[in-house]
Write a protein that holds these residues in place. Structure first.
Motif, PDB file in Angstrom:
ATOM      1  N   THR A 133       0.837  -1.200   0.000  1.00 11.53           N
ATOM      2  CA  THR A 133       0.000   0.000   0.000  1.00 11.53           C
ATOM      3  C   THR A 133       0.871   1.249   0.000  1.00 11.53           C
ATOM      4  OG1 THR A 133      -1.774  -1.155   1.164  1.00 11.53           O
ATOM      5  CG2 THR A 133      -1.818   1.245   1.237  1.00 11.53           C
ATOM      6  N   LEU A 134       1.908   1.251   0.822  1.00 12.22           N
ATOM      7  CA  LEU A 134       2.807   2.412   0.895  1.00 12.22           C
ATOM      8  C   LEU A 134       3.528   2.652  -0.422  1.00 12.22           C
ATOM      9  CD1 LEU A 134       4.355   1.827   4.418  1.00 12.22           C
ATOM     10  CD2 LEU A 134       2.857   3.719   3.751  1.00 12.22           C
ATOM     11  N   PHE A 135       3.710   1.597  -1.202  1.00  9.15           N
ATOM     12  CA  PHE A 135       4.445   1.701  -2.461  1.00  9.15           C
ATOM     13  C   PHE A 135       3.681   2.518  -3.502  1.00  9.15           C
ATOM     14  CE2 PHE A 135       6.675  -0.224  -6.202  1.00  9.15           C
ATOM     15  CZ  PHE A 135       7.929   0.245  -5.869  1.00  9.15           C
ATOM     16  N   ASN A 136       2.386   2.782  -3.256  1.00 10.19           N
ATOM     17  CA  ASN A 136       1.608   3.651  -4.136  1.00 10.19           C
ATOM     18  C   ASN A 136       2.062   5.101  -3.945  1.00 10.19           C
ATOM     19  OD1 ASN A 136      -0.181   1.672  -5.246  1.00 10.19           O
ATOM     20  ND2 ASN A 136      -1.260   1.654  -3.294  1.00 10.19           N
ATOM     21  N   THR A 137       1.745   5.930  -4.913  1.00 10.10           N
ATOM     22  CA  THR A 137       2.040   7.351  -4.780  1.00 10.10           C
ATOM     23  C   THR A 137       1.269   7.912  -3.595  1.00 10.10           C
ATOM     24  OG1 THR A 137       2.394   7.547  -7.149  1.00 10.10           O
ATOM     25  CG2 THR A 137       1.905   9.573  -5.966  1.00 10.10           C
ATOM     26  N   GLY A 138       1.930   8.724  -2.772  1.00  6.19           N
ATOM     27  CA  GLY A 138       1.297   9.333  -1.609  1.00  6.19           C
ATOM     28  C   GLY A 138       1.094  10.827  -1.805  1.00  6.19           C
ATOM     29  N   LEU A 139       0.486  11.437  -0.808  1.00  2.00           N
ATOM     30  CA  LEU A 139       0.198  12.864  -0.854  1.00  2.00           C
ATOM     31  C   LEU A 139       0.478  13.460   0.518  1.00  2.00           C
ATOM     32  CD1 LEU A 139      -0.990  14.680  -3.111  1.00  2.00           C
ATOM     33  CD2 LEU A 139      -3.201  14.400  -2.008  1.00  2.00           C
ATOM     34  N   LEU A 140       1.396  14.406   0.568  1.00  2.00           N
ATOM     35  CA  LEU A 140       1.632  15.172   1.781  1.00  2.00           C
ATOM     36  C   LEU A 140       0.698  16.374   1.713  1.00  2.00           C
ATOM     37  CD1 LEU A 140       3.345  15.639   4.361  1.00  2.00           C
ATOM     38  CD2 LEU A 140       4.930  16.937   2.926  1.00  2.00           C
ATOM     39  N   LYS A 141      -0.224  16.487   2.688  1.00  2.00           N
ATOM     40  CA  LYS A 141      -1.236  17.549   2.667  1.00  2.00           C
ATOM     41  C   LYS A 141      -0.931  18.585   3.736  1.00  2.00           C
ATOM     42  CE  LYS A 141      -5.499  16.957   1.914  1.00  2.00           C
ATOM     43  NZ  LYS A 141      -6.723  16.787   1.170  1.00  2.00           N
ATOM     44  N   LEU A 142      -0.879  19.840   3.323  1.00  2.00           N
ATOM     45  CA  LEU A 142      -0.716  20.972   4.224  1.00  2.00           C
ATOM     46  C   LEU A 142      -1.986  21.799   4.132  1.00  2.00           C
ATOM     47  CD1 LEU A 142       2.829  22.111   2.947  1.00  2.00           C
ATOM     48  CD2 LEU A 142       2.296  20.250   4.514  1.00  2.00           C
ATOM     49  N   GLN A 143      -2.794  21.770   5.193  1.00  2.00           N
ATOM     50  CA  GLN A 143      -4.078  22.472   5.174  1.00  2.00           C
ATOM     51  C   GLN A 143      -4.027  23.654   6.131  1.00  2.00           C
ATOM     52  OE1 GLN A 143      -5.945  18.555   6.033  1.00  2.00           O
ATOM     53  NE2 GLN A 143      -7.591  19.391   4.780  1.00  2.00           N
ATOM     54  N   LEU A 144      -4.272  24.847   5.594  1.00  2.00           N
ATOM     55  CA  LEU A 144      -4.350  26.047   6.416  1.00  2.00           C
ATOM     56  C   LEU A 144      -5.808  26.255   6.807  1.00  2.00           C
ATOM     57  CD1 LEU A 144      -3.127  28.564   7.729  1.00  2.00           C
ATOM     58  CD2 LEU A 144      -3.333  29.730   5.514  1.00  2.00           C
ATOM     59  N   MET A 145      -6.050  26.232   8.118  1.00  2.00           N
ATOM     60  CA  MET A 145      -7.413  26.327   8.625  1.00  2.00           C
ATOM     61  C   MET A 145      -7.659  27.701   9.246  1.00  2.00           C
ATOM     62  SD  MET A 145      -8.264  23.271   7.799  1.00  2.00           S
ATOM     63  CE  MET A 145      -9.903  23.189   8.492  1.00  2.00           C
ATOM     64  N   ASP A 146      -8.845  28.253   8.996  1.00  2.00           N
ATOM     65  CA  ASP A 146      -9.332  29.456   9.676  1.00  2.00           C
ATOM     66  C   ASP A 146     -10.017  28.946  10.942  1.00  2.00           C
ATOM     67  OD1 ASP A 146     -10.912  31.551  10.648  1.00  2.00           O
ATOM     68  OD2 ASP A 146     -11.515  32.231   8.656  1.00  2.00           O
ATOM     69  N   ILE A 147      -9.378  29.180  12.093  1.00  2.00           N
ATOM     70  CA  ILE A 147      -9.861  28.618  13.356  1.00  2.00           C
ATOM     71  C   ILE A 147     -11.216  29.200  13.752  1.00  2.00           C
ATOM     72  CG2 ILE A 147      -9.383  28.419  15.837  1.00  2.00           C
ATOM     73  CD1 ILE A 147      -6.392  28.393  15.072  1.00  2.00           C
TER      74      ILE A 147
END
Length: 150
Positions: free
Chosen positions: A105-119
């Motif tokens: 499963t890890l061998f698949n392409t991954g995605l590092l997500k950076l989400q900016l949230m308005d608190i």
């Protein structure tokens, strides 16, 4: 400009304020190394509007039958400045915990997500998605981040 977010369009809220985020720099290190190693993210960006925000960081792996989301953490709340002032993104984690996910499963392409949230308004302002290629080298899974700003 990485992405433009408008709650007005998505929620039909005539009072929502459009916020535009423009990145000046984004560094993700180390790169081209073992997938589980530490992760350091440093960046600077400008905002069209001030707000109270925080970054939420995760690593996402998709397979044909499931999606794994590894929550890496979040930054402390910060006052996001406007008026052409720079804001900083700084995040560090000692390792990416992948032991619960099988190698195929890890061998698949991954995605590092950076989400900016308005608190205050509990909404996502921007999501920066960094495609991560995984290759195998000497029985290790090697990550390569493709920075959208480079």
């Amino acid at each position: 400009e990485v992405k433009k977010q408008s709650d007005k369009e998505e929620n039909n809220d005539d009072n929502a304020i459009e916020i535009i985020i423009q990145f000046e720099k984004l560094q993700i290190t180390p790169n081209e190394c073992e997938l589980s190693r530490e992760l350091n993210i440093n960046g600077s960006f400008k905002s069209s509007q001030p707000f109270n925000g925080k970054w939420v960081i995760s690593y996402v792996v998709d397979s044909a039958w499931t999606q794994h989301v590894i929550n890496l953490g979040e930054t402390v709340k910060q006052e996001i400045l406007s008026d052409n002032k720079s804001n900083n993104l700084e995040f560090k984690v000692s390792e990416i915990k992948i032991s619960d996910i099988n190698d195929s499963t890890l061998f698949n392409t991954g995605l590092l997500k950076l989400q900016l949230m308005d608190i205050d308004n509990e909404r996502e302002i921007i999501s920066v998605n960094i495609v991560t290629q995984i290759t195998k080298q000497d029985k290790q899974l090697i990550r390569t981040f493709f920075n959208p700003l480079e």
